[in-house]
Scaffold this motif. Structure first.
Motif, mmCIF file in Angstrom:
data_model
loop_
_atom_site.group_PDB
_atom_site.id
_atom_site.type_symbol
_atom_site.label_atom_id
_atom_site.label_comp_id
_atom_site.label_asym_id
_atom_site.label_seq_id
_atom_site.Cartn_x
_atom_site.Cartn_y
_atom_site.Cartn_z
ATOM 1 N N ILE A 51 9.481 1.128 -0.863
ATOM 2 C CA ILE A 51 9.013 2.504 -0.670
ATOM 3 C C ILE A 51 10.066 3.359 -1.384
ATOM 4 O O ILE A 51 11.261 3.168 -1.203
ATOM 5 C CB ILE A 51 8.886 2.874 0.823
ATOM 6 C CG1 ILE A 51 8.504 4.346 1.023
ATOM 7 C CG2 ILE A 51 10.139 2.570 1.618
ATOM 8 C CD1 ILE A 51 8.215 4.726 2.504
ATOM 9 N N GLU A 74 -4.143 6.783 -7.863
ATOM 10 C CA GLU A 74 -2.769 6.296 -7.684
ATOM 11 C C GLU A 74 -2.751 4.794 -7.923
ATOM 12 O O GLU A 74 -3.541 4.064 -7.327
ATOM 13 C CB GLU A 74 -2.283 6.585 -6.256
ATOM 14 C CG GLU A 74 -0.862 6.092 -6.029
ATOM 15 C CD GLU A 74 -0.461 6.047 -4.550
ATOM 16 O OE1 GLU A 74 0.708 6.314 -4.264
ATOM 17 O OE2 GLU A 74 -1.309 5.722 -3.692
ATOM 18 N N TYR A 81 3.030 5.599 1.704
ATOM 19 C CA TYR A 81 3.682 6.888 1.990
ATOM 20 C C TYR A 81 3.333 7.950 0.937
ATOM 21 O O TYR A 81 2.916 9.061 1.260
ATOM 22 C CB TYR A 81 5.206 6.684 2.066
ATOM 23 C CG TYR A 81 5.949 7.972 2.312
ATOM 24 C CD1 TYR A 81 5.922 8.580 3.567
ATOM 25 C CD2 TYR A 81 6.672 8.596 1.294
ATOM 26 C CE1 TYR A 81 6.594 9.785 3.796
ATOM 27 C CE2 TYR A 81 7.342 9.783 1.521
ATOM 28 C CZ TYR A 81 7.304 10.368 2.770
ATOM 29 O OH TYR A 81 7.962 11.551 2.986
ATOM 30 N N GLU A 97 -3.695 -1.198 -5.110
ATOM 31 C CA GLU A 97 -2.495 -2.028 -4.937
ATOM 32 C C GLU A 97 -2.862 -3.454 -5.319
ATOM 33 O O GLU A 97 -3.911 -3.964 -4.932
ATOM 34 C CB GLU A 97 -2.018 -1.949 -3.480
ATOM 35 C CG GLU A 97 -0.937 -2.923 -3.087
ATOM 36 C CD GLU A 97 0.331 -2.832 -3.941
ATOM 37 O OE1 GLU A 97 0.905 -1.747 -4.083
ATOM 38 O OE2 GLU A 97 0.738 -3.889 -4.498
ATOM 39 N N ARG A 98 -1.966 -4.127 -6.063
ATOM 40 C CA ARG A 98 -2.306 -5.486 -6.498
ATOM 41 C C ARG A 98 -1.961 -6.538 -5.448
ATOM 42 O O ARG A 98 -2.536 -7.617 -5.437
ATOM 43 C CB ARG A 98 -1.630 -5.840 -7.835
ATOM 44 C CG ARG A 98 -0.134 -5.940 -7.777
ATOM 45 C CD ARG A 98 0.445 -6.273 -9.136
ATOM 46 N NE ARG A 98 0.409 -7.693 -9.408
ATOM 47 C CZ ARG A 98 1.374 -8.542 -9.051
ATOM 48 N NH1 ARG A 98 2.431 -8.109 -8.388
ATOM 49 N NH2 ARG A 98 1.289 -9.810 -9.350
ATOM 50 N N ILE A 99 -1.014 -6.208 -4.549
ATOM 51 C CA ILE A 99 -0.624 -7.197 -3.525
ATOM 52 C C ILE A 99 -1.450 -6.949 -2.258
ATOM 53 O O ILE A 99 -1.311 -5.909 -1.600
ATOM 54 C CB ILE A 99 0.893 -7.130 -3.243
ATOM 55 C CG1 ILE A 99 1.673 -7.417 -4.531
ATOM 56 C CG2 ILE A 99 1.285 -8.088 -2.133
ATOM 57 C CD1 ILE A 99 3.176 -7.285 -4.429
ATOM 58 N N THR A 126 -3.902 -1.799 -13.636
ATOM 59 C CA THR A 126 -3.773 -1.451 -15.060
ATOM 60 C C THR A 126 -5.155 -1.222 -15.699
ATOM 61 O O THR A 126 -5.250 -0.651 -16.776
ATOM 62 C CB THR A 126 -2.983 -2.507 -15.875
ATOM 63 O OG1 THR A 126 -3.691 -3.741 -15.881
ATOM 64 C CG2 THR A 126 -1.582 -2.721 -15.317
ATOM 65 N N THR A 141 3.030 4.410 -9.814
ATOM 66 C CA THR A 141 4.327 4.347 -9.124
ATOM 67 C C THR A 141 5.036 3.022 -9.392
ATOM 68 O O THR A 141 5.737 2.492 -8.529
ATOM 69 C CB THR A 141 4.161 4.567 -7.603
ATOM 70 O OG1 THR A 141 3.405 3.478 -7.070
ATOM 71 C CG2 THR A 141 3.469 5.878 -7.297
HETATM 72 N N1 SAM Z 1 4.579 4.749 -3.739
HETATM 73 C C1 SAM Z 1 4.784 3.589 -2.909
HETATM 74 C C2 SAM Z 1 5.220 3.973 -1.529
HETATM 75 O O1 SAM Z 1 5.255 5.177 -1.208
HETATM 76 O O2 SAM Z 1 5.504 3.068 -0.735
HETATM 77 C C3 SAM Z 1 5.773 2.649 -3.521
HETATM 78 C C4 SAM Z 1 5.208 1.951 -4.668
HETATM 79 S S1 SAM Z 1 6.204 0.602 -5.196
HETATM 80 C C5 SAM Z 1 7.551 1.399 -5.949
HETATM 81 C C6 SAM Z 1 5.202 0.044 -6.556
HETATM 82 C C7 SAM Z 1 3.948 -0.665 -6.121
HETATM 83 O O3 SAM Z 1 3.156 -0.915 -7.274
HETATM 84 C C8 SAM Z 1 4.177 -2.012 -5.461
HETATM 85 O O4 SAM Z 1 3.585 -2.047 -4.200
HETATM 86 C C9 SAM Z 1 3.519 -2.991 -6.424
HETATM 87 O O5 SAM Z 1 2.967 -4.114 -5.809
HETATM 88 C C10 SAM Z 1 2.469 -2.119 -7.064
HETATM 89 N N2 SAM Z 1 1.944 -2.607 -8.348
HETATM 90 C C11 SAM Z 1 2.609 -3.197 -9.367
HETATM 91 N N3 SAM Z 1 1.755 -3.508 -10.356
HETATM 92 C C12 SAM Z 1 0.521 -3.103 -9.955
HETATM 93 C C13 SAM Z 1 -0.781 -3.142 -10.532
HETATM 94 N N4 SAM Z 1 -1.018 -3.687 -11.743
HETATM 95 N N5 SAM Z 1 -1.812 -2.627 -9.831
HETATM 96 C C14 SAM Z 1 -1.627 -2.085 -8.606
HETATM 97 N N6 SAM Z 1 -0.417 -2.026 -7.995
HETATM 98 C C15 SAM Z 1 0.643 -2.520 -8.662
#
Ligand code: SAM
Length: 213
Positions: A51, A74, A81, A97-99, A126, A141
């Motif tokens: 986060i 997003e 958050y 979100e990918r996970i 992406t 993000t």
């Molecule tokens: N803004 C978030 C928060 O407030 O908790 C934090 C985001 S974290 C820095 C980046 C997130 O991007 C991770 O949960 C990661 O799994 C996700 N992510 C990375 N590559 C992605 C993709 N291709 N598609 C969707 N989510 C992705």
């Protein structure tokens, strides 16, 4: 948190500060870290992800120049958050979100907190969300070497896209604006985010470097 971390560093948008005062940030982190939830740093949220630091969340949001009617995409729901902040300030938020475990956890929390204007998806962001495009605002993000063209193409006229662009260890926070069909970009400072992993991002298996946001 708002006075010391945001106002003192130049965040000016009162709507952002009021919303961040309302959102219970401690609920977005694991109970082990709840006593640190309002600290001036990122925190782990599991699956090697974080986060982001409150100031970074506020600065990125300010760069988006949100209107309360905006439709926002997003990429990177994470803890949810930042999604909550977008939902407080915009009309509708589409978040990817990918996970899977993170995406589902964030959805369950944001629904418990009664956010009614968020649509969730677990997928590779992406690709964007073509059947909901165009968007007024796109926020990525996670960091990328190049802004995926699929995402730029989903930005509407007058739209703003904010994303950390660069290598794994350092990126420039970049604002892309679309006006009269042309896009222009502006860099507003350095940052260090976890990687955007996917078809048009970093390859599968790319991990975050130390102390990423
Ligand atoms: N803004 C978030 C928060 O407030 O908790 C934090 C985001 S974290 C820095 C980046 C997130 O991007 C991770 O949960 C990661 O799994 C996700 N992510 C990375 N590559 C992605 C993709 N291709 N598609 C969707 N989510 C992705």
């Amino acid at each position: 948190m708002v006075e010391e971390q945001l106002v003192d560093r130049g965040v000016k948008d009162l709507r952002i500060m009021e919303a961040m005062n309302r959102i219970p940030r401690h609920m977005f982190v694991h109970e082990t870290f709840q006593h640190k939830a309002y600290g001036d740093f990122p925190l782990p949220i599991g699956d090697n992800q974080t986060i982001s630091q409150p100031y970074i969340v506020a600065a990125m949001t300010e760069a988006l120049n949100l209107k309360d009617t905006d439709r926002v995409l997003e990429i990177g729901t994470g803890s949810g958050y930042q999604t909550a902040l977008l939902a407080e300030l915009a009309g509708q938020v589409f978040t990817i979100e990918r996970i899977r475990s993170l995406g589902l956890k964030a959805q369950s929390l944001l629904e418990r907190l009664n956010y009614m204007n968020i649509v969730f998806k677990v997928f590779d962001g992406t690709y964007g969300w073509p059947d909901q495009a165009p968007f007024d605002v796109i926020l990525i993000t996670a960091s990328t070497q190049e802004i995926p063209k699929m995402l730029v193409d989903q930005l509407g006229e007058g739209g703003r896209l904010v994303v950390p662009v660069g290598g794994l260890d350092k990126q420039s926070m970049t604002i892309l604006t679309r006006e009269n069909g042309r896009t222009t970009s502006q860099e507003i400072g350095y940052c260090k985010f976890v990687p955007l992993v996917g078809r048009y991002g970093w390859p599968e298996g790319t991990g975050p470097s130390r102390n990423s946001l």
